[in-house]
Scaffold this motif. Structure first.
Motif, PDB file in Angstrom:
ATOM      1  N   VAL A 262      14.568 -12.663 -67.035  1.00 12.36           N
ATOM      2  CA  VAL A 262      16.020 -12.603 -67.209  1.00 12.36           C
ATOM      3  C   VAL A 262      16.588 -11.285 -66.688  1.00 12.36           C
ATOM      4  CG1 VAL A 262      17.902 -12.577 -68.898  1.00 12.36           C
ATOM      5  CG2 VAL A 262      16.013 -14.185 -69.168  1.00 12.36           C
ATOM      6  N   VAL A 263      15.961 -10.190 -67.055  1.00 10.41           N
ATOM      7  CA  VAL A 263      16.522  -8.864 -66.761  1.00 10.41           C
ATOM      8  C   VAL A 263      16.522  -8.558 -65.264  1.00 10.41           C
ATOM      9  CG1 VAL A 263      16.134  -6.379 -67.074  1.00 10.41           C
ATOM     10  CG2 VAL A 263      16.061  -7.913 -69.046  1.00 10.41           C
ATOM     11  N   ILE A 264      15.447  -8.868 -64.563  1.00 12.72           N
ATOM     12  CA  ILE A 264      15.364  -8.501 -63.145  1.00 12.72           C
ATOM     13  C   ILE A 264      16.504  -9.112 -62.325  1.00 12.72           C
ATOM     14  CG2 ILE A 264      13.982  -8.748 -61.036  1.00 12.72           C
ATOM     15  CD1 ILE A 264      11.499  -8.235 -62.840  1.00 12.72           C
ATOM     16  N   PRO A 265      16.752 -10.426 -62.398  1.00 14.59           N
ATOM     17  CA  PRO A 265      17.874 -10.964 -61.612  1.00 14.59           C
ATOM     18  C   PRO A 265      19.236 -10.420 -62.068  1.00 14.59           C
ATOM     19  CG  PRO A 265      16.437 -12.741 -62.318  1.00 14.59           C
ATOM     20  CD  PRO A 265      15.977 -11.501 -63.014  1.00 14.59           C
ATOM     21  N   LEU A 266      19.376 -10.202 -63.375  1.00 15.31           N
ATOM     22  CA  LEU A 266      20.656  -9.676 -63.858  1.00 15.31           C
ATOM     23  C   LEU A 266      20.906  -8.272 -63.321  1.00 15.31           C
ATOM     24  CD1 LEU A 266      20.789 -10.827 -67.593  1.00 15.31           C
ATOM     25  CD2 LEU A 266      22.127 -11.695 -65.680  1.00 15.31           C
TER      26      LEU A 266
ATOM     27  N   GLY B 285      20.558  -2.148 -59.394  1.00 15.80           N
ATOM     28  CA  GLY B 285      20.162  -1.722 -58.055  1.00 15.80           C
ATOM     29  C   GLY B 285      19.052  -2.598 -57.536  1.00 15.80           C
ATOM     30  N   THR B 286      18.392  -2.113 -56.502  1.00 15.98           N
ATOM     31  CA  THR B 286      17.292  -2.874 -55.915  1.00 15.98           C
ATOM     32  C   THR B 286      16.089  -2.845 -56.854  1.00 15.98           C
ATOM     33  OG1 THR B 286      16.330  -0.978 -54.775  1.00 15.98           O
ATOM     34  CG2 THR B 286      18.059  -2.219 -53.589  1.00 15.98           C
ATOM     35  N   LEU B 287      15.192  -3.773 -56.643  1.00 18.82           N
ATOM     36  CA  LEU B 287      13.982  -3.840 -57.465  1.00 18.82           C
ATOM     37  C   LEU B 287      13.176  -2.545 -57.348  1.00 18.82           C
ATOM     38  CD1 LEU B 287      12.410  -5.674 -59.345  1.00 18.82           C
ATOM     39  CD2 LEU B 287      11.280  -6.655 -57.365  1.00 18.82           C
TER      40      LEU B 287
ATOM     41  N   PRO C  19      10.705   1.852 -61.967  1.00 20.80           N
ATOM     42  CA  PRO C  19      10.172   2.670 -63.074  1.00 20.80           C
ATOM     43  C   PRO C  19      10.773   2.291 -64.437  1.00 20.80           C
ATOM     44  CG  PRO C  19      10.698   4.053 -61.193  1.00 20.80           C
ATOM     45  CD  PRO C  19      11.228   2.687 -60.885  1.00 20.80           C
ATOM     46  N   ARG C  20      12.061   1.978 -64.468  1.00 16.67           N
ATOM     47  CA  ARG C  20      12.675   1.573 -65.743  1.00 16.67           C
ATOM     48  C   ARG C  20      12.169   0.196 -66.167  1.00 16.67           C
ATOM     49  NH1 ARG C  20      17.181   4.743 -67.811  1.00 16.67           N
ATOM     50  NH2 ARG C  20      16.427   6.810 -67.264  1.00 16.67           N
TER      51      ARG C  20
END
Length: 187
Positions: A50-54, A124-126, A131-132
């Protein structure tokens, strides 16, 4: 947001009782600590899905389409209410009341994931947020293990609550959360 602020914000959100944490505790109370470890993996994967695409793409899209946000809330409310009913009813001999699949789907629909992806995580970008994301995954695992330990040790059959009481309490928490999500659609 500094790293320390990020850690505190994530832990404050993840350690707050909610639908996923309720399932972690109830599942661990029924099955024990070791048998519940797959729940942690399911939770980490679901949050990241969920978090990565958001954080990388969807933030502007969701603000442009408020009905998509409402549809997500409605789906989450229905799933959580289904889980509440499932926990309330006596356990059948064929299926466990809580499994990694339930934790995974509930986490996918958990509003906490949306808050993390849209509010707490940098966008931002992946590569830029990598790191976060790694820190987030570790914090999710730690919070998950704390709820599993709580369920396995404090709420186990030898603990203060009996399993049936924990299941019923979990059902009430999930039903209340489902009603809260549904009421937020009306506003």
């Amino acid at each position: 947001m500094t790293t320390i602020e990020f850690i505190f914000a994530i832990l404050a959100l993840l350690l707050t009782p909610g639908p996923t944490n309720t399932l972690l505790a109830v599942g661990a109370a029924a099955g024990g600590f070791r048998a519940s470890l797959p729940y942690m993996v399911a939770e980490v994967l679901a949050y990241l899905i969920v978090v990565i695409p958001l954080a990388t793409v969807a933030a502007p899209l969701l603000s442009a389409y408020p009905m998509a946000t409402a549809a997500l809330k409605a789906g989450a409310a229905m799933w959580i209410f289904y889980l509440a009913i499932r926990l309330w009813l006596p356990e059948s001999g064929q299926a466990r009341a809580v499994g990694a699949r339930h934790v995974f789907i509930t986490t996918l629909l958990n509003p906490k994931a949306v808050i993390i992806g849209l509010v707490i995580m940098p966008h931002g970008t992946l590569l830029a947020i990598g790191p976060r994301l790694a820190l987030l995954a570790g914090l999710i695992a730690a919070a998950s293990l704390s709820w599993i330990a709580f369920g396995a040790f404090a709420l186990s059959a030898g603990g203060r609550f009996k399993r049936a009481h924990m299941r019923r309490l979990g059902a009430v928490v999930l039903a209340a959360f489902s009603l809260f999500l549904t009421s937020s659609l009306i506003r």
